[in-house]
Design a protein around this motif. Sequence first.
Motif, PDB file in Angstrom:
ATOM      1  N   VAL A   5       0.827  -1.050  -0.087  1.00 46.95           N
ATOM      2  CA  VAL A   5       0.079   0.099  -0.215  1.00 46.95           C
ATOM      3  C   VAL A   5       1.028   1.196   0.048  1.00 46.95           C
ATOM      4  O   VAL A   5       0.429   2.321  -0.510  1.00 46.95           O
ATOM      5  CB  VAL A   5      -0.778  -0.003   1.115  1.00 46.95           C
ATOM      6  N   ARG A   6       1.906   1.273   0.723  1.00 45.61           N
ATOM      7  CA  ARG A   6       2.777   2.401   0.711  1.00 45.61           C
ATOM      8  C   ARG A   6       3.615   2.462  -0.382  1.00 45.61           C
ATOM      9  O   ARG A   6       4.487   3.672  -0.432  1.00 45.61           O
ATOM     10  CB  ARG A   6       3.734   2.087   1.977  1.00 45.61           C
ATOM     11  N   GLY A   7       3.436   1.681  -1.379  1.00 46.75           N
ATOM     12  CA  GLY A   7       4.284   2.009  -2.864  1.00 46.75           C
ATOM     13  C   GLY A   7       5.418   1.239  -2.769  1.00 46.75           C
ATOM     14  O   GLY A   7       6.354   1.654  -3.826  1.00 46.75           O
ATOM     15  N   ALA A   8       5.705  -0.051  -2.338  1.00 51.32           N
ATOM     16  CA  ALA A   8       7.077  -0.700  -2.453  1.00 51.32           C
ATOM     17  C   ALA A   8       7.141  -1.209  -3.921  1.00 51.32           C
ATOM     18  O   ALA A   8       6.418  -1.311  -4.714  1.00 51.32           O
ATOM     19  CB  ALA A   8       6.953  -1.952  -1.555  1.00 51.32           C
ATOM     20  N   GLN A   9       8.441  -1.225  -4.304  1.00 51.35           N
ATOM     21  CA  GLN A   9       8.571  -1.654  -5.815  1.00 51.35           C
ATOM     22  C   GLN A   9       9.261  -3.059  -5.482  1.00 51.35           C
ATOM     23  O   GLN A   9       9.335  -3.820  -4.538  1.00 51.35           O
ATOM     24  CB  GLN A   9       9.893  -0.785  -6.175  1.00 51.35           C
ATOM     25  N   PRO A  10       9.203  -3.708  -6.875  1.00 51.94           N
ATOM     26  CA  PRO A  10       9.169  -5.256  -6.633  1.00 51.94           C
ATOM     27  C   PRO A  10      10.398  -5.915  -5.998  1.00 51.94           C
ATOM     28  O   PRO A  10      10.226  -6.703  -5.208  1.00 51.94           O
ATOM     29  CB  PRO A  10       9.312  -5.673  -8.402  1.00 51.94           C
ATOM     30  N   GLY A  11      11.568  -5.307  -6.136  1.00 45.87           N
ATOM     31  CA  GLY A  11      12.667  -5.650  -5.211  1.00 45.87           C
ATOM     32  C   GLY A  11      12.491  -5.566  -3.749  1.00 45.87           C
ATOM     33  O   GLY A  11      13.369  -5.872  -3.045  1.00 45.87           O
ATOM     34  N   ASP A  12      11.739  -4.453  -3.448  1.00 45.87           N
ATOM     35  CA  ASP A  12      11.753  -4.042  -2.143  1.00 45.87           C
ATOM     36  C   ASP A  12      11.278  -5.256  -1.284  1.00 45.87           C
ATOM     37  O   ASP A  12      11.594  -5.170  -0.031  1.00 45.87           O
ATOM     38  CB  ASP A  12      10.693  -2.815  -1.872  1.00 45.87           C
ATOM     39  N   TYR A  13      10.360  -6.193  -1.724  1.00 46.63           N
ATOM     40  CA  TYR A  13       9.817  -7.335  -0.781  1.00 46.63           C
ATOM     41  C   TYR A  13      10.865  -8.309  -0.488  1.00 46.63           C
ATOM     42  O   TYR A  13      10.611  -9.201   0.127  1.00 46.63           O
ATOM     43  CB  TYR A  13       8.709  -8.065  -1.702  1.00 46.63           C
ATOM     44  N   VAL A  14      11.813  -8.376  -1.519  1.00 48.96           N
ATOM     45  CA  VAL A  14      12.735  -9.536  -1.134  1.00 48.96           C
ATOM     46  C   VAL A  14      14.572  -9.110  -0.928  1.00 48.96           C
ATOM     47  O   VAL A  14      15.128 -10.000  -0.591  1.00 48.96           O
ATOM     48  CB  VAL A  14      13.034 -10.413  -2.489  1.00 48.96           C
ATOM     49  N   ARG A  15      14.421  -7.963  -0.984  1.00 50.72           N
ATOM     50  CA  ARG A  15      15.941  -7.643  -0.531  1.00 50.72           C
ATOM     51  C   ARG A  15      16.426  -7.984   0.626  1.00 50.72           C
ATOM     52  O   ARG A  15      17.742  -8.627   0.656  1.00 50.72           O
ATOM     53  CB  ARG A  15      16.135  -6.109  -0.954  1.00 50.72           C
TER      54      ARG A  15
END
Length: 370
Positions: A110-120
């Motif tokens: 919801v806060r606008g995470a980018q695809p890589g943000d979830y896994v880094r």
Amino acid sequence: MSPHTAPIVDTAHDLELAERILAPDGSRVPNPQLDRHLTDLTPQTLRDLHRDMVVLRRIDAEGVALQRQGQLGLWAPCQGQEAAQIGTARALAPQDFVFPSYRETGVMYVRGAQPGDYVRMWRGEEGAAYDPAALRMAPLQIIIGAQTLHAAGYALGIRNEGIDEVAVAYFGDGATSQGDVNEAMIFASSYRAPVVFVCQNNHWAISEPVGLQSQYPLAGRAPGFGIPSLRVDGNDVLACLAAMRWALEHARSGKGPAYLEAVTYRMGPHTTADDPKRYRDDAELEAWRRRDPITRLEAHLRAAGQLDEAHLAAVQEAADAAAREMRAACLGMTTRPPLAVFDGVYAEPHSGLARQREQYRAYLDTFAEA
């Protein structure tokens, strides 16, 4: 009834004591306390909430798959908690600042995470999971409950500066037994800090059931600190949205902290390192499947004639696209050489650091020899 006064053990059967807008079958339940916070709802708003939850569940499933395939060191699933996360996060103002635990994938989304943000972070790559300033969200917190202290301190800064923000701390039922959470509530209440405490009661602190930690609903603890609380059905996205709007309104108006207990259920393991079959009964799991937050909202939309095949196809396409982008970002990451962990530790090199670097290099060489 006031949800924080009910003297009953918290089990899968006490959801009737939680405030709700949608029943498990999707029917609308009148709720004077929460309905006033939902006067702006439109069919499109409901469809957007449905899309958010479906996309989140797909992202979560991809995270589990990536870990099982050896691409991530760990993953903390949030299946079953989509309504609690999406509903509360969609109530936030852009300027509000979130202090999460390690399971708030939906809040990140919801806060606008980018695809890589979830896994880094779960991959162990350089840097935090995301840019905290961009998402208005502190780094994921592994230490149980520590983020509540950070949120209370940040909220005191908000109060002293007189700015229009609210700090929000997310934590699980297990964290409520930690001293940090209780100390944060004392601090926030004493100084009337604008902070909202969001407890996602998913019934299990790893293998410990919530009923073993507390014989009474967790929302009942907050009034003891002088903090008003609401206990809501955490699988009802509309109840979570409305309750969070109430809590934010309370905190933003200078009345001090507020507390929400979202009663939900962790459908998967605590993390991918956990086997819930060793401590959880299958019948309990099936009972909570019948309370699924996504199917509940779908049932409501279908009954209202607001859910068609075109919407479902578009939602599925968005979910699959999010998973593809997340996987591509994960597989495309470049991992630094192991010895680079010593780079930038000090402005100038010194013998102690050089000795540690050599010892670590020798340790890494043992793997090459094996």
